[in-house]
Design a protein around this motif. Sequence first.
Motif, PDB file in Angstrom:
ATOM      1  N   UNK A   1      14.267 -12.903  -6.995  1.00 39.34           N
ATOM      2  CA  UNK A   1      14.762 -13.864  -5.996  1.00 39.34           C
ATOM      3  C   UNK A   1      14.934 -13.165  -4.653  1.00 39.34           C
ATOM      4  N   UNK A   2      15.574 -11.996  -4.667  1.00 40.10           N
ATOM      5  CA  UNK A   2      15.798 -11.248  -3.431  1.00 40.10           C
ATOM      6  C   UNK A   2      14.479 -10.758  -2.835  1.00 40.10           C
ATOM      7  N   UNK A   3      13.530 -10.386  -3.711  1.00 30.96           N
ATOM      8  CA  UNK A   3      12.241  -9.898  -3.234  1.00 30.96           C
ATOM      9  C   UNK A   3      11.450 -11.011  -2.540  1.00 30.96           C
ATOM     10  N   UNK A   4      11.468 -12.218  -3.134  1.00 29.73           N
ATOM     11  CA  UNK A   4      10.756 -13.327  -2.514  1.00 29.73           C
ATOM     12  C   UNK A   4      11.464 -13.833  -1.267  1.00 29.73           C
ATOM     13  N   UNK A   5      12.781 -13.658  -1.198  1.00 27.75           N
ATOM     14  CA  UNK A   5      13.525 -14.114  -0.024  1.00 27.75           C
ATOM     15  C   UNK A   5      13.150 -13.335   1.224  1.00 27.75           C
ATOM     16  N   UNK A   6      12.580 -12.145   1.066  1.00 29.79           N
ATOM     17  CA  UNK A   6      12.152 -11.355   2.219  1.00 29.79           C
ATOM     18  C   UNK A   6      11.182 -12.133   3.102  1.00 29.79           C
ATOM     19  N   UNK A   7      10.409 -13.034   2.492  1.00 28.33           N
ATOM     20  CA  UNK A   7       9.469 -13.840   3.269  1.00 28.33           C
ATOM     21  C   UNK A   7      10.190 -14.756   4.258  1.00 28.33           C
ATOM     22  N   UNK A   8      11.421 -15.148   3.915  1.00 30.39           N
ATOM     23  CA  UNK A   8      12.182 -16.010   4.818  1.00 30.39           C
ATOM     24  C   UNK A   8      12.539 -15.265   6.100  1.00 30.39           C
ATOM     25  N   UNK A   9      12.923 -13.985   5.986  1.00 31.65           N
ATOM     26  CA  UNK A   9      13.234 -13.197   7.181  1.00 31.65           C
ATOM     27  C   UNK A   9      11.993 -13.043   8.060  1.00 31.65           C
ATOM     28  N   UNK A  10      10.868 -12.821   7.413  1.00 31.67           N
ATOM     29  CA  UNK A  10       9.621 -12.691   8.163  1.00 31.67           C
ATOM     30  C   UNK A  10       9.284 -13.992   8.880  1.00 31.67           C
ATOM     31  N   UNK A  11       9.512 -15.122   8.201  1.00 32.57           N
ATOM     32  CA  UNK A  11       9.253 -16.426   8.813  1.00 32.57           C
ATOM     33  C   UNK A  11      10.188 -16.675   9.989  1.00 32.57           C
TER      34      UNK A  11
ATOM     35  N   UNK B   1       8.078 -18.225  -9.037  1.00 33.39           N
ATOM     36  CA  UNK B   1       8.314 -17.584 -10.327  1.00 33.39           C
ATOM     37  C   UNK B   1       9.607 -18.152 -10.912  1.00 33.39           C
ATOM     38  N   UNK B   2       9.810 -18.014 -12.221  1.00 35.63           N
ATOM     39  CA  UNK B   2      10.978 -18.647 -12.865  1.00 35.63           C
ATOM     40  C   UNK B   2      12.315 -18.296 -12.216  1.00 35.63           C
ATOM     41  N   UNK B   3      12.505 -17.045 -11.819  1.00 33.99           N
ATOM     42  CA  UNK B   3      13.765 -16.634 -11.203  1.00 33.99           C
ATOM     43  C   UNK B   3      13.590 -16.294  -9.724  1.00 33.99           C
ATOM     44  N   UNK B   4      12.509 -16.795  -9.128  1.00 28.15           N
ATOM     45  CA  UNK B   4      12.210 -16.454  -7.743  1.00 28.15           C
ATOM     46  C   UNK B   4      12.978 -17.285  -6.732  1.00 28.15           C
ATOM     47  N   UNK B   5      12.749 -16.998  -5.477  1.00 30.89           N
ATOM     48  CA  UNK B   5      13.418 -17.679  -4.371  1.00 30.89           C
ATOM     49  C   UNK B   5      13.131 -19.176  -4.433  1.00 30.89           C
TER      50      UNK B   5
ATOM     51  N   UNK C   1      13.364 -24.368   3.527  1.00 25.34           N
ATOM     52  CA  UNK C   1      13.760 -23.716   4.776  1.00 25.34           C
ATOM     53  C   UNK C   1      12.543 -23.343   5.628  1.00 25.34           C
ATOM     54  N   UNK C   2      11.425 -23.050   4.981  1.00 25.01           N
ATOM     55  CA  UNK C   2      10.207 -22.729   5.718  1.00 25.01           C
ATOM     56  C   UNK C   2       9.702 -23.952   6.481  1.00 25.01           C
ATOM     57  N   UNK C   3       9.884 -25.133   5.884  1.00 26.63           N
ATOM     58  CA  UNK C   3       9.467 -26.357   6.578  1.00 26.63           C
ATOM     59  C   UNK C   3      10.336 -26.604   7.803  1.00 26.63           C
ATOM     60  N   UNK C   4      11.633 -26.324   7.689  1.00 28.80           N
ATOM     61  CA  UNK C   4      12.537 -26.461   8.831  1.00 28.80           C
ATOM     62  C   UNK C   4      12.129 -25.491   9.939  1.00 28.80           C
ATOM     63  N   UNK C   5      11.781 -24.272   9.565  1.00 25.94           N
ATOM     64  CA  UNK C   5      11.356 -23.289  10.549  1.00 25.94           C
ATOM     65  C   UNK C   5      10.063 -23.710  11.239  1.00 25.94           C
ATOM     66  N   UNK C   6       9.169 -24.370  10.513  1.00 21.77           N
ATOM     67  CA  UNK C   6       7.920 -24.837  11.111  1.00 21.77           C
ATOM     68  C   UNK C   6       8.199 -25.861  12.211  1.00 21.77           C
ATOM     69  N   UNK C   7       9.123 -26.786  11.945  1.00 17.56           N
ATOM     70  CA  UNK C   7       9.489 -27.791  12.948  1.00 17.56           C
ATOM     71  C   UNK C   7      10.181 -27.125  14.137  1.00 17.56           C
ATOM     72  N   UNK C   8      11.081 -26.175  13.856  1.00 18.18           N
ATOM     73  CA  UNK C   8      11.763 -25.458  14.935  1.00 18.18           C
ATOM     74  C   UNK C   8      10.769 -24.672  15.786  1.00 18.18           C
ATOM     75  N   UNK C   9       9.772 -24.083  15.141  1.00 19.37           N
ATOM     76  CA  UNK C   9       8.726 -23.343  15.858  1.00 19.37           C
ATOM     77  C   UNK C   9       7.981 -24.261  16.827  1.00 19.37           C
ATOM     78  N   UNK C  10       7.605 -25.449  16.355  1.00 21.73           N
ATOM     79  CA  UNK C  10       6.879 -26.397  17.207  1.00 21.73           C
ATOM     80  C   UNK C  10       7.742 -26.830  18.386  1.00 21.73           C
TER      81      UNK C  10
END
Length: 296
Positions: free
Chosen positions: A130-140, A233-237, A242-251
């Motif tokens: 979960x923590x490993x996949x959450x890293x993508x949120x910081x990058x986004x 993944x079963x125990x992933x982020x 939140x990525x969709x919200x960031x996409x709208x904020x980006x636009x």
Amino acid sequence: MLDAIVWFFKNIGLAFYNFFYAISHPGLWLDWSNSEAIMRVVYYGGSVEFFFVVFTAILIVTAAGLWWNGFMWGCVRVLEGFANVVGRFFAWAGLIMVLQQVIIVFVQRIFARPDISIGFGIPLEMDISWWAEELKLYNAMVVALCCTYTFVQGGHVRVDLIYSAVSHRTKRVIDMLGSLLFMLPMAVLIWMYGWYFLWRHLITPKPSASDTLDRLLMKARAVRWNVETIGFSPNGFNGYFLFKILLVAFAAMIFIHAIAFFYRSYLEWKEGPESENKYLDKDTLGEGEEAYEGTH
């Protein structure tokens, strides 16, 4: 052709009515305990009516700025300041991402733990994946919310074919055309796709960009929150909405800064080379480090 012109000016006229009606009846769209209010937000967020309200507001601000350049410079400073504040804040997500990755490596490889627990009392305890996949949120966050900040700072890579060889005023004309023909249309398209993409992962029945207001109000009878919480993944982020919200904020931020860039380009075109980078709040490494700045 005549019908299109009439439609255009009719929507500009209706923009005043739509704006004042919305702010005088906030319960129709702010009371989210009412499912019809949610559907009104979904519809108007990607509607022609909302576009012309924003477009008309820009026309009024631009007209005021053309009459009084000091006001337009004030708009530039506010909008660029907003981009800088947001970007400087969320740039720290890059540091958090690095630190979290180091912690994950230590916990997983050295302490052989399958999870990480953070907090006191009732801690946040999640699987390592979960923590490993959450890293993508910081990058986004860095990509979506620091994009306009990087633009203000002059940090984007440019492919320069003729720009550096032309005069100051020609450069400003190119910048104005770029903001109108590329930045603004791109931002509108991303917003339109991102807005409905976001809501299709928040509520059910899923709204469509082709739905009329009446059809969405009919769907409101069965609407319920259905926030996307499925990970890869079963125990992933599981916070991918939140990525969709960031996409709208980006636009939205690209759209806002396209206006600021157009205003700055126009003012620098009008006032001449001595106004270049006027009021520009750029980061600096400090006195004596000038040789290293701008080398990115």
